[in-house]
Design a protein around this motif. Sequence first.
Motif, PDB file in Angstrom:
ATOM      1  N   ARG A  61     -36.760 -20.525  -9.199  1.00 35.49           N
ATOM      2  CA  ARG A  61     -36.110 -20.144  -7.949  1.00 35.49           C
ATOM      3  C   ARG A  61     -37.022 -20.407  -6.761  1.00 35.49           C
ATOM      4  NH1 ARG A  61     -34.319 -13.980  -7.138  1.00 35.49           N
ATOM      5  NH2 ARG A  61     -36.586 -13.737  -7.319  1.00 35.49           N
ATOM      6  N   SER A  62     -38.289 -20.058  -6.880  1.00 33.63           N
ATOM      7  CA  SER A  62     -39.231 -20.287  -5.789  1.00 33.63           C
ATOM      8  C   SER A  62     -39.354 -21.775  -5.485  1.00 33.63           C
ATOM      9  CB  SER A  62     -40.594 -19.704  -6.161  1.00 33.63           C
ATOM     10  OG  SER A  62     -41.545 -19.974  -5.150  1.00 33.63           O
ATOM     11  N   ARG A  63     -39.416 -22.592  -6.534  1.00 31.87           N
ATOM     12  CA  ARG A  63     -39.510 -24.037  -6.333  1.00 31.87           C
ATOM     13  C   ARG A  63     -38.287 -24.576  -5.609  1.00 31.87           C
ATOM     14  NH1 ARG A  63     -42.667 -27.560  -8.879  1.00 31.87           N
ATOM     15  NH2 ARG A  63     -44.103 -25.850  -8.455  1.00 31.87           N
ATOM     16  N   LEU A  64     -37.103 -24.122  -5.993  1.00 26.09           N
ATOM     17  CA  LEU A  64     -35.882 -24.601  -5.353  1.00 26.09           C
ATOM     18  C   LEU A  64     -35.759 -24.106  -3.917  1.00 26.09           C
ATOM     19  CD1 LEU A  64     -33.197 -24.391  -8.181  1.00 26.09           C
ATOM     20  CD2 LEU A  64     -34.420 -26.392  -7.349  1.00 26.09           C
ATOM     21  N   GLU A  65     -36.213 -22.896  -3.662  1.00 27.04           N
ATOM     22  CA  GLU A  65     -36.173 -22.397  -2.289  1.00 27.04           C
ATOM     23  C   GLU A  65     -37.081 -23.229  -1.388  1.00 27.04           C
ATOM     24  OE1 GLU A  65     -35.104 -17.679  -3.079  1.00 27.04           O
ATOM     25  OE2 GLU A  65     -37.201 -18.329  -2.949  1.00 27.04           O
ATOM     26  N   GLU A  66     -38.238 -23.649  -1.916  1.00 24.62           N
ATOM     27  CA  GLU A  66     -39.111 -24.535  -1.150  1.00 24.62           C
ATOM     28  C   GLU A  66     -38.428 -25.874  -0.899  1.00 24.62           C
ATOM     29  OE1 GLU A  66     -42.661 -24.931  -3.384  1.00 24.62           O
ATOM     30  OE2 GLU A  66     -43.297 -22.839  -3.123  1.00 24.62           O
ATOM     31  N   ARG A  67     -37.775 -26.398  -1.938  1.00 19.42           N
ATOM     32  CA  ARG A  67     -37.068 -27.673  -1.796  1.00 19.42           C
ATOM     33  C   ARG A  67     -35.953 -27.565  -0.776  1.00 19.42           C
ATOM     34  NH1 ARG A  67     -34.733 -29.997  -7.262  1.00 19.42           N
ATOM     35  NH2 ARG A  67     -36.969 -29.874  -7.740  1.00 19.42           N
ATOM     36  N   LEU A  68     -35.231 -26.465  -0.815  1.00 19.98           N
ATOM     37  CA  LEU A  68     -34.120 -26.267   0.104  1.00 19.98           C
ATOM     38  C   LEU A  68     -34.605 -26.189   1.550  1.00 19.98           C
ATOM     39  CD1 LEU A  68     -31.062 -25.845   0.191  1.00 19.98           C
ATOM     40  CD2 LEU A  68     -31.446 -23.396  -0.097  1.00 19.98           C
ATOM     41  N   GLU A  69     -35.718 -25.517   1.758  1.00 10.88           N
ATOM     42  CA  GLU A  69     -36.277 -25.416   3.112  1.00 10.88           C
ATOM     43  C   GLU A  69     -36.653 -26.789   3.649  1.00 10.88           C
ATOM     44  OE1 GLU A  69     -39.979 -23.163   5.436  1.00 10.88           O
ATOM     45  OE2 GLU A  69     -39.504 -22.692   3.341  1.00 10.88           O
TER      46      GLU A  69
END
Length: 235
Positions: free
Chosen positions: A142-150
């Motif tokens: 989840r943390s990785r995807l949130e970084e990607r989304l940002e």
Amino acid sequence: MSRRSGILEFAVLGLLRESPMHGYELRKRLNTSLGIFRAFSYGTLYPCLKTLVAHGWLIEEPGNAPAELPPTTGRAVAPASSLAGRRAKIVYRLTAEGKEHFEELLSHTGPDSWEDEHFAARFAFFGQTEREVRMRVLEGRRSRLEERLEKMRASLARTRERLDDYTLELQRHGMESVEREVRWLNELIESERSGRDQRRSPTEGSPQQDTSGETGGLPRHRDSTRPDPSDDTTK
């Protein structure tokens, strides 16, 4: 060892932990159960198996399985011995050392386990993974995807005026896909937490021992490698 070969070795060990298989059956399971391996061949699988045997994690046994040949279309086929040789009858079995090694891999929660392909393989074996490890992998993903989304949002904001309608729509589609997966991960994490809370003793208030690897409140339809995050049948 490359990341791709490492994922394949992990998946092979995990499937053989369930039961011994010959190569054709193993390749079929990798294709159907783990979609990330749809495009790999015997030329990739057999060197991987030989490596695992050399490490002592697998053993080869003679088996009575049919020759490892793909289905034919009615054409005459030469005897299996002339095409696939003795390899078609070999059954691969996980050794005690192989089981121990796989369990060590299951406990690993480094950044590699959060990447796209590796996460899909890890999720496929969550039923054999300890609850706390599952939580770390899910939260890391989840943390990785949130970084990607940002980063995607920032990039879109910078380039929006220069994009044509179709390119803009494609980028929006990519962002929506990531957003759906983040929501799906949030639901999984909440299910894991709820399952953990339900296992607490009502009298002592302490966690009961969890040796089954069960996912608690995880919806039953989410048993594939990468369930469709847009599937709202559980809502």
